[in-house]
Design an enzyme around this catalytic site. Structure first.
Site, PDB file in Angstrom:
ATOM      1  N   GLU A  46       0.865  -1.179   0.000  1.00 41.44           N
ATOM      2  CA  GLU A  46       0.000   0.000   0.000  1.00 41.44           C
ATOM      3  C   GLU A  46       0.906   1.235   0.000  1.00 41.44           C
ATOM      4  O   GLU A  46       2.021   1.202   0.530  1.00 41.44           O
ATOM      5  CB  GLU A  46      -0.837  -0.041   1.282  1.00 41.44           C
TER       6      GLU A  46
ATOM      7  N   LYS B 126      -9.948   0.342  -1.791  1.00 46.45           N
ATOM      8  CA  LYS B 126      -9.992  -0.163  -0.413  1.00 46.45           C
ATOM      9  C   LYS B 126     -11.367   0.053   0.212  1.00 46.45           C
ATOM     10  O   LYS B 126     -11.873   1.176   0.272  1.00 46.45           O
ATOM     11  CB  LYS B 126      -8.918   0.534   0.416  1.00 46.45           C
TER      12      LYS B 126
ATOM     13  N   CYS C   8      -4.476  -3.971   3.364  1.00 41.85           N
ATOM     14  CA  CYS C   8      -4.181  -3.705   4.766  1.00 41.85           C
ATOM     15  C   CYS C   8      -5.322  -4.068   5.726  1.00 41.85           C
ATOM     16  O   CYS C   8      -5.559  -5.231   6.011  1.00 41.85           O
ATOM     17  CB  CYS C   8      -3.773  -2.243   4.905  1.00 41.85           C
TER      18      CYS C   8
END
Length: 268
Positions: A40, A111, A148
């Site tokens: 990321e 995301k 993440c």
């Protein structure tokens, strides 16, 4: 198919970050890698970019995607990497782009789960994704992509597995803190074990992030890994055979009693 994870510490300059990615991609290819996953914020670190964040995103996202495509085509390796993509409002998306070994864009993933935890609030500056989860084909493997904090939500990985994912790639900038390495390792292993899929996770190695990139087999067993090295590549041979072996004696996907209603976005 050999899959690599590339670990580094993105700065605020897109060109400099792409140069590091090119070097690590070449190292992965030399190891036999057909796919390399980067962290990321590979495009740039929010805390290190010069000028206004939104202005930098607007100026650099296309440059970053084109740079990733050139790396893939020049080195001959598929690439997954994270950056920031403009939206229709002041908050950009935190987006992963997947390109094949010829540099063609296979798909993007915005995301879904923003890191509003541990006294941090990502949603203040980032817009959550709105297109569901993404699955792409790389080298005959169905590859799901996540970012993440997403790994704390098991239903997302399960949705990818039910859609046919053989491998789930995770790009992260996992913050340091009490028990955070334990959380990272435990969650990645859990997502592999409960879905009987391969996991390839690339972490940022900055002063405030843990690194600890790893490739796990469908039993959650590390096949290659890094600790907190500033830069490095870990590579493992990801096979359909191992998935089949594990699912023969651990048929959790067949044994499940609950359905998933997550939307999977077609590649393209």
């Amino acid at each position: 198919m050999k899959v690599s994870v590339g670990q580094f510490n993105p700065g605020g300059d897109v060109a400099a970050n792409l140069a590091v990615m090119r070097r690590l991609a070449a190292e992965a290819r030399a190891d036999g890698g057909r796919l390399v996953v980067f962290p990321e914020e590979s495009m740039f670190s929010v805390g290190r970019v010069a000028g206004g964040f939104v202005a930098a995103v607007e100026a650099e996202w296309t440059t970053f995607v084109q740079g990733v495509s050139r790396i893939a085509a020049d080195v001959g390796i598929a690439v997954i990497a994270g950056g920031y993509e403009s939206s229709a409002e002041a908050r950009p998306y935190n987006t992963l782009v997947a390109v094949d070994e010829d540099g063609a864009i296979l798909g993007t993933y915005r995301k879904l789960h923003l890191y509003d935890a541990f006294s941090y609030q990502e949603s203040r500056r980032i817009k959550p994704g709105d297109n569901g989860v993404t699955l792409v084909d790389i080298g005959g493997f169905q590859v799901g992509i996540m970012t993440c904090y997403d790994i704390r939500f098991p239903e997302q990985a399960r949705a990818l597995a039910l859609a046919g994912a053989d491998l789930i790639c995770v790009a992260a900038a996992w913050f340091k803190g009490d028990h955070k390495v334990d959380h990272w390792e435990t969650l990645l292993k859990a997502r592999a074990i409960e879905n009987t899929v391969w996991i390839a996770a690339a972490g940022t190695s900055s002063d405030h992030c843990i690194g600890h990139s790893v490739v796990l087999d469908p039993m959650g067993i590390p096949q290659d890994f890094l600790d907190d090295e500033a830069e490095g590549v870990a590579t493992a041979d990801v096979t359909h055979k191992r998935i089949e072996e594990v699912r023969e004696f651990l048929p959790v996907l067949r044994n499940r009693r609950f359905e998933s209603n997550a939307v999977v976005v077609p590649a393209g």
